[in-house]
Scaffold this active site. Structure first.
Site, PDB file in Angstrom:
ATOM      1  N   GLY A  29     -39.686  44.789  23.841  1.00  0.00           N
ATOM      2  CA  GLY A  29     -39.415  44.891  22.403  1.00  0.00           C
ATOM      3  C   GLY A  29     -40.401  45.773  21.692  1.00  0.00           C
ATOM      4  O   GLY A  29     -41.332  46.297  22.301  1.00  0.00           O
ATOM      5  N   ASN A  30     -40.153  45.965  20.406  1.00  0.00           N
ATOM      6  CA  ASN A  30     -41.021  46.769  19.569  1.00  0.00           C
ATOM      7  C   ASN A  30     -41.923  45.886  18.732  1.00  0.00           C
ATOM      8  O   ASN A  30     -41.593  44.755  18.442  1.00  0.00           O
ATOM      9  CB  ASN A  30     -40.171  47.604  18.614  1.00  0.00           C
ATOM     10  CG  ASN A  30     -39.737  48.904  19.229  1.00  0.00           C
ATOM     11  OD1 ASN A  30     -40.547  49.625  19.783  1.00  0.00           O
ATOM     12  ND2 ASN A  30     -38.466  49.188  19.158  1.00  0.00           N
ATOM     13  N   ARG A  31     -43.018  46.471  18.287  1.00  0.00           N
ATOM     14  CA  ARG A  31     -43.941  45.761  17.440  1.00  0.00           C
ATOM     15  C   ARG A  31     -43.488  45.916  15.991  1.00  0.00           C
ATOM     16  O   ARG A  31     -43.771  46.924  15.359  1.00  0.00           O
ATOM     17  CB  ARG A  31     -45.303  46.422  17.605  1.00  0.00           C
ATOM     18  CG  ARG A  31     -46.460  45.505  17.472  1.00  0.00           C
ATOM     19  CD  ARG A  31     -47.645  46.387  17.321  1.00  0.00           C
ATOM     20  NE  ARG A  31     -48.203  46.682  18.637  1.00  0.00           N
ATOM     21  CZ  ARG A  31     -49.499  46.530  18.878  1.00  0.00           C
ATOM     22  NH1 ARG A  31     -50.307  46.099  17.952  1.00  0.00           N
ATOM     23  NH2 ARG A  31     -49.967  46.844  20.060  1.00  0.00           N
ATOM     24  N   SER A  32     -42.734  44.984  15.499  1.00  0.00           N
ATOM     25  CA  SER A  32     -42.231  45.069  14.127  1.00  0.00           C
ATOM     26  C   SER A  32     -42.135  43.667  13.567  1.00  0.00           C
ATOM     27  O   SER A  32     -41.639  42.761  14.227  1.00  0.00           O
ATOM     28  CB  SER A  32     -40.842  45.726  14.130  1.00  0.00           C
ATOM     29  OG  SER A  32     -40.161  45.446  12.923  1.00  0.00           O
ATOM     30  N   ALA A  96     -36.747  48.353  13.881  1.00  0.00           N
ATOM     31  CA  ALA A  96     -37.390  49.081  14.974  1.00  0.00           C
ATOM     32  C   ALA A  96     -36.579  48.779  16.229  1.00  0.00           C
ATOM     33  O   ALA A  96     -36.890  47.867  16.990  1.00  0.00           O
ATOM     34  CB  ALA A  96     -38.831  48.636  15.134  1.00  0.00           C
TER      35      ALA A  96
END
Ligand code: C5P
Length: 220
Positions: A29-32, A96
């Site tokens: 996953g993304n850092r959001s 994101a």
């Protein structure tokens, strides 16, 4: 001054990261945090808009006036957006989205062993580009998180994806952005731009809403 300048305007907003499952317990996953998209949903409903918020996994409470649709993966976010985008006037892509997902998803937890693991990743659909390419398309506002050459990269994204407007922010430095409460942004559109200095995301959302209204009105 008009209190509800977005009255009667239908918005679809994506927010948060997407989680791409490797197995039932692991994901890429993304850092959001989702804060920017949720702040926009909040501010725009206060300004009178009807907002549907399609959100990946976040720890945030639902904005009281928006309709919240929760999703996990980019594929789910894509489906949720495509189902509803035909009835919206403005599309804001603040999510994101993971650019890639594992080609295979194990149905059982992957076991640890001593060797390396090879992960094959396949591209996810670009939700924003697909929405912008529709005919007719809603007014589109995208985000660009960049670690360098902010204006050039963001303007390229604005043109390549065929967007009406883009909000760009530098990430990876001290300037706010991902997973923070503050954000400094550069807003770009066809023949103009506006710089928003570092400020809380709710205030940034108000400034974005103001610029969005001006651009949206002149485009319709
Ligand atoms: O190309 P890049 O990922 O940097 O573009 C960022 C913008 O595109 C953001 O507005 C993001 O929400 C959107 N996006 C999307 N679907 C993807 C990738 C990005 O909607 N698969």
């Amino acid at each position: 001054i008009q209190q509800q300048p977005f009255a009667g305007v239908r918005l679809l907003i994506t927010a948060g990261p997407t989680h791409e499952a490797l197995d039932p317990v692991r994901f890429i996953g993304n850092r959001s945090s989702g804060k920017m998209g949720y702040a926009l949903a909040q501010v725009l409903t206060e300004l009178g808009a009807q907002v549907i918020l399609v959100s990946g996994p976040t720890a945030l409470p639902a904005p009281p006036l928006a309709r919240l649709v929760r999703v996990e993966s980019a594929a789910e976010m894509h489906a949720a957006v495509m189902e509803r985008v035909g009835e919206c006037d403005i599309f804001i892509a603040a999510a994101a989205v993971a650019d890639y997902r594992p080609e295979l998803q194990a149905s059982r937890k992957l076991k640890k062993h001593s060797g390396n693991i090879d992960l094959r990743l396949v591209p996810n659909p670009d939700i924003l580009a697909e929405v912008a390419a529709r005919n007719p398309a809603p007014f589109t506002l995208g985000f660009a998180a960049e670690t360098e050459a902010l204006e050039a990269n963001a303007r390229a994204k604005l043109n390549n994806k065929g967007l009406d407007m883009i909000a760009a922010n530098l990430v990876g430095g001290a300037e706010g952005g991902f997973d923070r409460d503050d954000n400094a942004l550069l807003l770009l559109w066809g023949d103009g731009q506006r710089e928003l200095p570092l400020m809380p995301k709710h205030q940034a959302a108000r400034e974005i809403a103001r610029a969005l209204m001006q651009r949206y009105v002149t485009s319709t």
